[in-house]
Design a protein around this motif. Structure first.
Motif, PDB file in Angstrom:
ATOM      1  N   GLU A 140      -4.439  -6.228 -12.829  1.00  0.00           N
ATOM      2  CA  GLU A 140      -4.839  -5.021 -13.466  1.00  0.00           C
ATOM      3  C   GLU A 140      -6.296  -5.074 -13.727  1.00  0.00           C
ATOM      4  O   GLU A 140      -6.844  -4.036 -13.703  1.00  0.00           O
ATOM      5  N   LEU A 190      -9.169  -4.067 -10.457  1.00  0.00           N
ATOM      6  CA  LEU A 190     -10.084  -2.462  -9.907  1.00  0.00           C
ATOM      7  C   LEU A 190     -11.238  -2.588 -10.866  1.00  0.00           C
ATOM      8  O   LEU A 190     -12.330  -2.192 -10.324  1.00  0.00           O
ATOM      9  N   GLN A 191     -11.039  -2.886 -12.109  1.00  0.00           N
ATOM     10  CA  GLN A 191     -12.305  -2.644 -12.959  1.00  0.00           C
ATOM     11  C   GLN A 191     -13.409  -3.677 -12.613  1.00  0.00           C
ATOM     12  O   GLN A 191     -14.704  -3.220 -12.824  1.00  0.00           O
ATOM     13  N   HIS A 238     -10.813  -3.083  -3.614  1.00  0.00           N
ATOM     14  CA  HIS A 238      -9.653  -3.160  -4.382  1.00  0.00           C
ATOM     15  C   HIS A 238      -8.647  -3.989  -3.689  1.00  0.00           C
ATOM     16  O   HIS A 238      -7.883  -4.879  -4.320  1.00  0.00           O
TER      17      HIS A 238
END
Lengths: 339, 339
Positions: free
Chosen positions: B84, B87-88, B249
């Motif tokens: 998770e 992406l950041q 991503h």
């Protein structure tokens, strides 16, 4: 002054001698070094062609490759050269000598090939020592790798330590076997080659030299003028002949002795290394079977369990929606908001 | 149109990012091929210098060779990359990624060295197969040598036949062990290298390419004029950025997954080949000990007896006076008249 006896013991002319010379000449110049080509040409070739009939080698071998039939037929039970015949040096003795020389030549070729095969086994054993040593070191090296993520490695490290110990113990067995093969297999056959075969070869050369010298002095003697006034010269030449005769006789005695000794040594020399080989292997397997005992079995099954536990699929994407997000049309709305 | 969120998830400037880049840069370009020099330079060198203190590796290793303390201190219990966070793509995530990359690099170097050691063991085992095969053939070849003096050779021939059979049986065991080592030791570690390590390396490259592409499209976006009339161009560039973002991503997700999977596979990959090795050896020694049983012992002692019998001095000059005769002054009186 010329004794009939003298002529009797020097029958250097005539069919018998020439024939002996020819047979001997086939082996002239053999040395205890590998000459596989020649060995095959003489006996090995016929043998490999008739390998299926190997149980009856004399019947199967082509007649052309076998020693002269006459020699074989007249000397069926010969197993040594009689030293008392060395001085007389008759065509029969020379013919018999050529048979012994041919046998020594075949034996030299075979010994070289056998030594080569044994050295290869020893080399492989030695390489196994070095290889297990390297493997053991490499297993220990895992601990020293300074992995950036070392969490949970203690189990692996201790297991690899144990395996390293196992490989070390195996290395001890391999090293012991290598030493045993060197001492009891390779060394005896090298000694046989360096001592027995080389001795025969050297004595053959010396015998050849002495024979030539004797031939020269005999030629000188036969060219002597028959005039009375040359009595002094004649005496000198006779002395020279006597000296050459003594030298040739001595070298032939030594040569015959060495050839006879070789016949006795031959069989022992072939079997001794294999006894060493077998004893080494027995010792190796006995100790190895003790080492890899049941305790090892239980260790291995516990390690195998550990590996099985680790093999289950432990890890899944922790946020499945993220993968969907990749296919979203705009980057500005794709951020995951998983709890 | 420009969202603050967009800026939040792309912190490509500033200390944090630069630092992450630097740490990652140390491992840039690693591949699953042997680079022992570098591996030693990073960790192995310090380790070999402090091999006596190997039980406390982290204490003994020079601080300069260890990963950045800050990373270690802030991420003590990390054992996987969180998807998770892909992406950041924050500086923290990049830093953590560099730790995983360093670990994968160390693992690649170590795996190559371990594979080399294992292949050497396998090679030695294979050579032993070939060597025993050659030896067995050579023992059988004695019979086919066509010795000129073959009398009494039957005993030697049958003994060498027996030894050849023994070596053949040994060869079967060696061949079986070689096959087992190939299948259960060498193959698993080759598969680990070719599959797991190469996968990580490939995904690292793809991730790098996608990141560069994304950087380029972002640069284009930042150079856009702020005039209203360029709204159409702006929309196109935003679309390009979105596509690059999706690509990056996706590749980061795959890369993180592979790095996480590597951490799980790592320990199994190190232990599995050694289990195969040990099982192979156990089997080998068990069968070998059975083969070289007591019946062999009795055979060997009978052969040894035979050799001992042959070793006694069987042969003496049959006519000692002949040797004296060599020293006699005249050749014309030196003929032996032994009865």
């Amino acid at each position: 002054m010329r004794s009939p006896h003298f002529l009797l013991i020097q029958p250097r002319r005539g069919l018998g001698w020439e024939e002996g010379r020819r047979v001997g000449g086939r082996l002239r110049g053999w040395r205890p070094v590998a000459r596989r080509g020649r060995a095959r040409g003489r006996g090995g070739h016929g043998a490999s062609a008739s390998s299926l009939q190997s149980r009856a080698p004399s019947a199967a071998a082509p007649p052309a490759l076998r020693p002269p039939v006459r020699l074989r037929a007249t000397m069926p039970a010969v197993d040594k050269l009689l030293l008392e015949e060395a001085l007389q040096d008759s065509p029969q003795t020379r013919s018999l000598l050529s048979v012994f020389e041919e046998d020594a030549g075949t034996l030299t070729d075979y010994t070289n090939q056998l030594l080569q095969a044994m050295q290869r086994v020893y080399g492989a054993q030695n390489e196994m020592c070095l290889a297990t040593q390297q493997l053991s070191k490499q297993l220990l090296a895992y601990e020293k790798q300074n992995f950036a993520l070392g969490k949970g490695d203690e189990e692996v490290i201790s297991t690899l330590h144990y395996f390293s110990k196992v490989v070390d113990e195996l290395n001890v067995l391999h090293t012991e076997l290598a030493k045993q093969l060197a001492d009891t297999m390779v060394l005896p056959i090298i000694q046989f080659r360096e001592k027995d075969l080389t001795e025969v070869s050297t004595l053959k050369d010396l015998f050849g030299l002495a024979s030539n010298e004797h031939d020269l002095s005999m030629a000188k003697y036969s060219r002597l003028p028959k005039k009375k006034e040359n009595e002094k010269v004649k005496t000198d030449v006779v002395k020279e002949v006597a000296a050459a005769r003594r030298k040739q006789h001595l070298s032939s005695l030594q040569y015959y002795c060495a050839l006879n000794a070789l016949q006795y040594r031959k069989r022992v020399a072939m079997m001794e290394p294999m006894i060493g080989f077998a004893h080494g292997q027995i010792n190796f397997f006995k100790k190895g079977a003790e080492m890899f005992s049941q305790s090892m079995d239980s260790f291995l099954s516990s390690v195998a369990d550990m590996v099985q536990r680790r093999r289950r699929p432990l890890f899944r994407p922790s946020c499945p929606r993220l993968v969907d997000a990749v296919a979203a049309p705009s980057p500005f709305t794709s951020r995951c908001r998983c709890p």
